[in-house]
Design an enzyme around this catalytic site. Structure first.
Site, PDB file in Angstrom:
ATOM      1  N   LEU A 135       0.859  -1.181  -0.043  1.00 37.67           N
ATOM      2  CA  LEU A 135      -0.052  -0.086   0.001  1.00 37.67           C
ATOM      3  C   LEU A 135       0.874   1.147  -0.042  1.00 37.67           C
ATOM      4  CD1 LEU A 135      -2.915  -1.075   2.799  1.00 37.67           C
ATOM      5  CD2 LEU A 135      -2.532  -1.607   0.226  1.00 37.67           C
ATOM      6  N   PRO A 136       0.209   2.428  -0.271  1.00 34.56           N
ATOM      7  CA  PRO A 136       1.084   3.713  -0.655  1.00 34.56           C
ATOM      8  C   PRO A 136       1.877   4.094   0.840  1.00 34.56           C
ATOM      9  CG  PRO A 136      -1.170   4.267  -1.414  1.00 34.56           C
ATOM     10  CD  PRO A 136      -1.224   2.691  -0.604  1.00 34.56           C
ATOM     11  N   THR A 141       6.280   0.666   2.227  1.00 33.69           N
ATOM     12  CA  THR A 141       7.221   1.438   2.871  1.00 33.69           C
ATOM     13  C   THR A 141       6.598   2.197   3.789  1.00 33.69           C
ATOM     14  OG1 THR A 141       8.723   1.309   0.978  1.00 33.69           O
ATOM     15  CG2 THR A 141       9.203   2.992   2.826  1.00 33.69           C
ATOM     16  N   LYS A 177      15.158  -0.178   5.352  1.00 32.59           N
ATOM     17  CA  LYS A 177      14.737   0.459   4.283  1.00 32.59           C
ATOM     18  C   LYS A 177      14.965   2.244   4.532  1.00 32.59           C
ATOM     19  CE  LYS A 177      12.099   1.423   0.745  1.00 32.59           C
ATOM     20  NZ  LYS A 177      12.601   1.061  -0.810  1.00 32.59           N
ATOM     21  N   LYS A 202       8.933  10.920   0.145  1.00 24.77           N
ATOM     22  CA  LYS A 202       8.142  10.325   1.050  1.00 24.77           C
ATOM     23  C   LYS A 202       9.064   9.499   1.939  1.00 24.77           C
ATOM     24  CE  LYS A 202       5.811   5.966   1.776  1.00 24.77           C
ATOM     25  NZ  LYS A 202       5.627   4.779   1.134  1.00 24.77           N
TER      26      LYS A 202
HETATM   27  P1  NAD Z   1       0.660   2.562  -6.057  1.00 26.27           P
HETATM   28  O1  NAD Z   1       0.184   3.997  -5.509  1.00 26.27           O
HETATM   29  O2  NAD Z   1       1.079   2.562  -7.322  1.00 26.27           O
HETATM   30  O3  NAD Z   1      -0.114   1.423  -5.553  1.00 26.27           O
HETATM   31  C1  NAD Z   1      -0.560   1.375  -4.122  1.00 26.27           C
HETATM   32  C2  NAD Z   1      -2.011   0.772  -4.222  1.00 26.27           C
HETATM   33  O4  NAD Z   1      -2.724   0.496  -3.055  1.00 26.27           O
HETATM   34  C3  NAD Z   1      -3.114   1.581  -4.971  1.00 26.27           C
HETATM   35  O5  NAD Z   1      -3.553   0.844  -6.450  1.00 26.27           O
HETATM   36  C4  NAD Z   1      -4.102   2.046  -4.143  1.00 26.27           C
HETATM   37  O6  NAD Z   1      -5.428   2.312  -4.818  1.00 26.27           O
HETATM   38  C5  NAD Z   1      -3.895   0.671  -3.161  1.00 26.27           C
HETATM   39  N1  NAD Z   1      -4.635   0.937  -1.870  1.00 26.27           N
HETATM   40  C6  NAD Z   1      -4.777   1.930  -1.002  1.00 26.27           C
HETATM   41  N2  NAD Z   1      -5.298   1.686   0.262  1.00 26.27           N
HETATM   42  C7  NAD Z   1      -5.816   0.270  -0.087  1.00 26.27           C
HETATM   43  C8  NAD Z   1      -6.676  -0.547   1.005  1.00 26.27           C
HETATM   44  N3  NAD Z   1      -7.007  -0.352   1.914  1.00 26.27           N
HETATM   45  N4  NAD Z   1      -6.856  -1.750   0.357  1.00 26.27           N
HETATM   46  C9  NAD Z   1      -6.490  -2.260  -0.778  1.00 26.27           C
HETATM   47  N5  NAD Z   1      -5.783  -1.433  -1.806  1.00 26.27           N
HETATM   48  C10 NAD Z   1      -5.412  -0.118  -1.323  1.00 26.27           C
HETATM   49  O7  NAD Z   1       1.963   2.704  -5.342  1.00 26.27           O
HETATM   50  P2  NAD Z   1       3.337   1.655  -5.515  1.00 26.27           P
HETATM   51  O8  NAD Z   1       4.196   2.469  -6.475  1.00 26.27           O
HETATM   52  O9  NAD Z   1       2.899   0.297  -5.985  1.00 26.27           O
HETATM   53  O10 NAD Z   1       4.005   1.578  -4.073  1.00 26.27           O
HETATM   54  C11 NAD Z   1       3.590   0.707  -3.087  1.00 26.27           C
HETATM   55  C12 NAD Z   1       4.525   0.747  -1.755  1.00 26.27           C
HETATM   56  O11 NAD Z   1       5.800   0.216  -2.369  1.00 26.27           O
HETATM   57  C13 NAD Z   1       4.789   2.153  -1.312  1.00 26.27           C
HETATM   58  O12 NAD Z   1       4.769   2.027   0.079  1.00 26.27           O
HETATM   59  C14 NAD Z   1       6.072   2.660  -1.881  1.00 26.27           C
HETATM   60  O13 NAD Z   1       6.746   3.540  -1.287  1.00 26.27           O
HETATM   61  C15 NAD Z   1       6.811   1.334  -1.976  1.00 26.27           C
HETATM   62  N6  NAD Z   1       7.674   1.290  -2.994  1.00 26.27           N
HETATM   63  C16 NAD Z   1       7.423   1.487  -4.162  1.00 26.27           C
HETATM   64  C17 NAD Z   1       8.637   1.555  -5.369  1.00 26.27           C
HETATM   65  C18 NAD Z   1       8.430   2.098  -6.634  1.00 26.27           C
HETATM   66  O14 NAD Z   1       9.344   2.242  -7.393  1.00 26.27           O
HETATM   67  N7  NAD Z   1       7.223   2.264  -7.105  1.00 26.27           N
HETATM   68  C19 NAD Z   1       9.999   1.042  -4.980  1.00 26.27           C
HETATM   69  C20 NAD Z   1      10.152   0.588  -3.639  1.00 26.27           C
HETATM   70  C21 NAD Z   1       9.003   0.575  -2.641  1.00 26.27           C
END
Ligand code: NAD
Length: 299
Positions: free
Chosen positions: A67-68, A99, A174, A249
């Site tokens: 999740l975000p 994260t 992390k 973030k």
């Molecule tokens: P994203 O915003 O694309 O995806 C997150 C998803 O979670 C969204 O589709 C949102 O609708 C969903 N969501 C929110 N609340 C929810 C709930 N209660 N139930 C179900 N779904 C829910 O974000 P992302 O890029 O996939 O990143 C996800 C996590 O991974 C974050 O914490 C981010 O910091 C971490 N991360 C991302 C990257 C990257 O390069 N994108 C790299 C390492 C870590």
């Protein structure tokens, strides 16, 4: 061996390809996302989706979330009087790879424990490319036994698996790593800007520093100066890679952890401030190496 079921929450940029890798590896994946567009995109990939969170966890062997931010994870597991946690089968292992702050990770793990359920924090490094290729690095906080249990689930999604320590330690690893990454990226961009302004070719300077004591990952593998390396975001107008929004973030989490642990973070604070400035300048969706353009006008 019977098919294991994974309830998968968060089918966004990272979650969708990770869920797909689990499905390809033979897991039954039951996905859920609050966004209808994400659910449709997952269905289009052939993934099964549940109509609500409780249905998703009904027969889960693993519950996985991507999740975000902290509040989303606290709400998912702790919201409505911990309704979801209550619905998760006792033998299931809960793995959160979002994260979030180490504090929030510990809080959720304690909530799970109070319901007799096991939870680990397992944030990742490797970005969307690593999520697609199944080569992510997982940093795990929890008991050693739960770390061992998680390996079967994490294996199709990653390449490196580290046991970081007790609950919250995965998030600590992390947050420290990403703060250091931001600092050496900014330092690298600053050195390259100085060299360029003094009349030196950034490529030659990079070669020299890569074999000298200034060497670091941002310089050698992810050079921020356009044209020094092929294939990196700097050579693609800072598209793709790791977004400024996400780095900002993560630096916010570092500052929060610094305040909470009374740790002085002079460079982490400057890094956070610089990345916030880049966001305000409309560069939030660019790769974080775009800090180079802030320090000099690249040509
Ligand atoms: P994203 O915003 O694309 O995806 C997150 C998803 O979670 C969204 O589709 C949102 O609708 C969903 N969501 C929110 N609340 C929810 C709930 N209660 N139930 C179900 N779904 C829910 O974000 P992302 O890029 O996939 O990143 C996800 C996590 O991974 C974050 O914490 C981010 O910091 C971490 N991360 C991302 C990257 C990257 O390069 N994108 C790299 C390492 C870590």
């Amino acid at each position: 061996m019977s098919t294991k079921t994974v309830a998968f929450f968060g089918l966004g940029n990272m979650g969708r390809p990770m869920a797909l890798n689990l499905s390809k590896a033979g897991f039954r994946v039951v996905g859920y996302d609050v966004s209808a567009a994400c659910l449709d995109a997952a269905k289009a990939l052939g993934l099964e989706v549940a109509k609500n969170p409780l249905v998703a966890v009904e027969s889960a062997d693993f519950v996985f979330s991507m999740l975000p931010a902290s509040q989303h994870v606290l709400d998912l597991y702790g919201g409505q009087n911990q309704e979801l946690l209550k619905g998760i089968p006792k033998q299931a292992l809960i793995v959160d790879s979002s994260t979030i702050s180490p504090q929030a990770a510990k809080e959720v793990s304690m909530m799970a424990e109070s319901q007799g359920k096991a939870m680990i924090d397992a944030p990742v490094s490797g970005g969307t490319g690593g999520a697609q290729a199944g080569t992510l690095t997982f940093m795990v906080g929890g008991t050693p036994q739960d770390f061992e249990r998680s390996k079967a689930l994490l294996a199709p999604m990653g390449k490196n698996f580290f046991y970081a320590g007790a609950s919250g330690s995965g998030q600590i690893a992390k947050v420290c790593n990403n703060m250091l990454l931001a600092i050496h990226m900014i330092g690298t961009a600053e050195a390259l800007a100085l060299g360029k302004n003094l009349g030196m070719d950034p490529k030659v300077l990079s070669e020299i520093m890569s074999k000298s004591s200034g060497r670091n990952w941002s310089l050698e593998v992810y050079n921020p100066y356009p044209g020094v390396q092929a294939g990196v975001p700097a050579s693609k107008n800072y598209e793709g890679g790791f977004m400024v929004d996400l780095m900002t973030k993560d630096l916010g989490l570092a500052i929060e952890a610094g305040l909470q642990s009374q740790t002085s973070l002079p460079l982490g604070s400057v890094a956070r401030s610089l990345y916030q400035t880049l966001r305000s300048a409309g560069l939030g969706k660019k790769d974080f190496s775009v800090v180079q353009t802030f320090l000099n006008s690249v040509s």
